[in-house]
Design an enzyme around this catalytic site. Structure first.
Site, PDB file in Angstrom:
ATOM      1  N   ASP A 278       2.933   6.004  -2.783  1.00  0.00           N
ATOM      2  CA  ASP A 278       3.761   7.146  -2.421  1.00  0.00           C
ATOM      3  C   ASP A 278       4.645   7.598  -3.582  1.00  0.00           C
ATOM      4  O   ASP A 278       4.805   8.801  -3.828  1.00  0.00           O
ATOM      5  CB  ASP A 278       4.625   6.812  -1.206  1.00  0.00           C
ATOM      6  CG  ASP A 278       3.805   6.653   0.063  1.00  0.00           C
ATOM      7  OD1 ASP A 278       2.594   6.926   0.021  1.00  0.00           O
ATOM      8  OD2 ASP A 278       4.373   6.241   1.094  1.00  0.00           O
TER       9      ASP A 278
ATOM     10  N   SER B 219       0.804  -1.216   0.000  1.00  0.00           N
ATOM     11  CA  SER B 219       0.000   0.000   0.000  1.00  0.00           C
ATOM     12  C   SER B 219       0.837   1.266   0.000  1.00  0.00           C
ATOM     13  O   SER B 219       0.318   2.348  -0.280  1.00  0.00           O
ATOM     14  CB  SER B 219      -0.925   0.007   1.226  1.00  0.00           C
ATOM     15  OG  SER B 219      -0.157   0.070   2.423  1.00  0.00           O
ATOM     16  N   CYS B 220       2.130   1.166   0.319  1.00  0.00           N
ATOM     17  CA  CYS B 220       2.937   2.372   0.527  1.00  0.00           C
ATOM     18  C   CYS B 220       3.809   2.743  -0.668  1.00  0.00           C
ATOM     19  O   CYS B 220       3.644   3.819  -1.248  1.00  0.00           O
ATOM     20  CB  CYS B 220       3.795   2.201   1.782  1.00  0.00           C
ATOM     21  SG  CYS B 220       2.848   2.143   3.315  1.00  0.00           S
ATOM     22  N   PHE B 221       4.744   1.875  -1.029  1.00  0.00           N
ATOM     23  CA  PHE B 221       5.682   2.240  -2.089  1.00  0.00           C
ATOM     24  C   PHE B 221       4.972   2.657  -3.370  1.00  0.00           C
ATOM     25  O   PHE B 221       5.266   3.733  -3.921  1.00  0.00           O
ATOM     26  CB  PHE B 221       6.642   1.087  -2.375  1.00  0.00           C
ATOM     27  CG  PHE B 221       7.768   0.940  -1.381  1.00  0.00           C
ATOM     28  CD1 PHE B 221       7.758   1.634  -0.180  1.00  0.00           C
ATOM     29  CD2 PHE B 221       8.833   0.094  -1.644  1.00  0.00           C
ATOM     30  CE1 PHE B 221       8.787   1.491   0.745  1.00  0.00           C
ATOM     31  CE2 PHE B 221       9.864  -0.057  -0.731  1.00  0.00           C
ATOM     32  CZ  PHE B 221       9.843   0.643   0.462  1.00  0.00           C
TER      33      PHE B 221
END
Length: 446
Positions: free
Chosen positions: A289, A284-286
């Site tokens: 973002d 969900s992050c890399f």
């Protein structure tokens, strides 16, 4: 300290349980009644190591959940832990953040006394001060700096190790515009900042656990704190894509990228962390973002060519894995076992998992996919109802014409492939396997 958390996703639930574990009184405000009931029953709404135990320990005493925003009036600090989903152009959809800020502001309009609002969601520079702040002022009737304070405290939680990452972090970042906000955050985080921490290695590092003598405190302005989170993840994603690029090159020379990169990691300017080449990064992050930073940079008039290349390399790895399998197996009508569905071991999160891209490419070529994962199957099934799901790694492999390793769950190490129709294995994560017992073993980058 009395703390309220708006949102009970991965971040909000983890932060709430950990703050309760540190001795604070915490209330989770969440619109999903099922999640509220789950937390109040002492159960975890998500799969995360160490989380269920802490919720069970503190629910009904230092931790509770509610759907009512009125609960924030009884607290000193509110953390906004709300989702900021990706838009079609890679930017951030702030609708949920804006709605949460409005509800919070209306609740604070009837509060007596000072209050600190901390944005913990990952947002682009300027969001806290130019979006959240004005909404809070308008709805509460209180100006920032006159009884209402604003801060940014980015999270650096890895799924699978989120509890440990919160309690034993490398760094804690406070972005504030006032001494009062900084003082409150230092008091809140005192149990973490005042103790020595032993922090375990990231499971993608390839290195040994590294001791931290202390947690570094970074105190800065709000916009810098917002950008630190993006810079942090963009750097790590870039390192992984560079490692994968080097791995792809190494394979063309019939060289083992892991041996090469192990030596490279001995350079203390580079370090051994995040040096495992393979199928690429997800979660969900890399992805979110890096894409948000790319979109934001373009809005500012800058073309982030390097970050574009980072994403391009990452997106190509699943296709390379399937192409490698196709060199040995005619995929049309073949039974192919996909081992691992979550984006990394230790979590049931499948968001942007490389395994899903592998499944897409396999089915496009006519393969009959049978998938196995120890915890993530039910999260995948709704979007992929037509593939077969196995209840064990052994049953997934039984009768398979080929297999791919998409997630490096420990239980895949030393698994037997003897029940496959043809033991052709393409490994995207470098599990421990007896290669000599296989008809064909191919490593994606080694």
């Amino acid at each position: 300290m009395n703390v309220s958390i708006i949102g009970s996703g991965y971040v909000g639930t983890t932060v709430a349980a950990c703050l309760a574990d540190l001795g604070h009184d915490v209330v989770n405000v969440e619109i999903d009644e099922e999640i509220v009931e789950t937390i109040n029953a002492g159960e975890a709404p998500i799969h995360e190591s160490g989380l269920a135990e802490r919720i069970a320990d503190h629910a009904g005493t230092r931790l509770r959940a509610t759907t009512e925003y009125d609960a924030v009036r009884e607290t000193d600090v509110t953390f906004l832990c709300l989702p900021t989903p990706q838009t079609d152009d890679g930017g951030l959809d702030l609708a949920i953040m804006e709605a949460g800020s409005e509800s919070l502001g209306r609740a604070l309009a009837e509060k007596d006394g000072d209050h600190l609002v901390v944005v913990k969601s990952t947002v682009l520079p300027g969001t806290t001060e130019d979006v959240v702040g004005p909404i809070l002022e308008a709805e509460s009737g209180t100006e920032i700096g006159d009884g209402l304070e604003l801060a940014m405290n980015p999270e650096f939680l890895r799924m699978g190790t989120a509890v440990q990452d919160f309690l034993e972090p490398d760094k804690v970042v406070f972005g504030t515009a006032s001494d009062g906000a900084a003082t409150t955050l230092r008091e809140l985080y005192a149990p973490i900042l005042d103790r020595e921490a032993q922090r375990a290695s990231n499971n993608t590092s390839g290195g040994e656990p590294r001791a931290r003598e202390e947690t570094d405190l970074v105190e800065t302005d709000i916009r810098e704190a917002e950008l630190i989170k993006y810079a942090n993840n963009a750097f790590l994603a870039s390192k992984v894509s560079l490692v994968n690029e080097l791995g792809n090159i190494a394979r063309e020379y019939d060289a083992d990228a892991y041996e090469v990169l192990e030596a490279v990691g001995l350079d203390d300017r580079i370090s051994e962390r995040f040096m495992r080449s393979g199928l690429g990064w997800g979660g969900s992050c890399f992805p979110k973002d890096v894409n948000a930073l790319r979109a934001g940079a373009r809005e500012q008039g800058y073309d982030p060519d390097l970050l574009d290349a980072v994403v391009a390399v990452n997106d190509e790895q699943p296709r390379r894995l399937v192409d490698l399998l196709a060199d040995h197996v005619s995929l049309d009508g073949a039974r192919i076992a996909v081992l691992g569905l979550s984006f990394k071991p230790g979590t049931d999160d499948i968001r942007k998992s490389r395994a899903l891209d592998v499944i897409e490419y396999l089915t496009e070529r006519g393969a009959d996919v049978v998938a196995y994962d120890p915890v993530a199957i039910e999260n995948v099934r709704p979007d992929y109802p037509d593939i077969e799901y196995a209840d064990s790694v052994e049953s997934a492999l039984a009768g398979a014409d080929g297999a791919v390793v998409a997630t490096d769950w420990p239980e895949f190490d030393d698994v037997s492939f003897e029940d496959m129709t043809c033991s052709v294995v393409v490994d995207g994560r470098r599990i421990d396997v007896d290669k000599d017992a296989l008809h064909v073993y191919e490593g994606l980058t080694w």
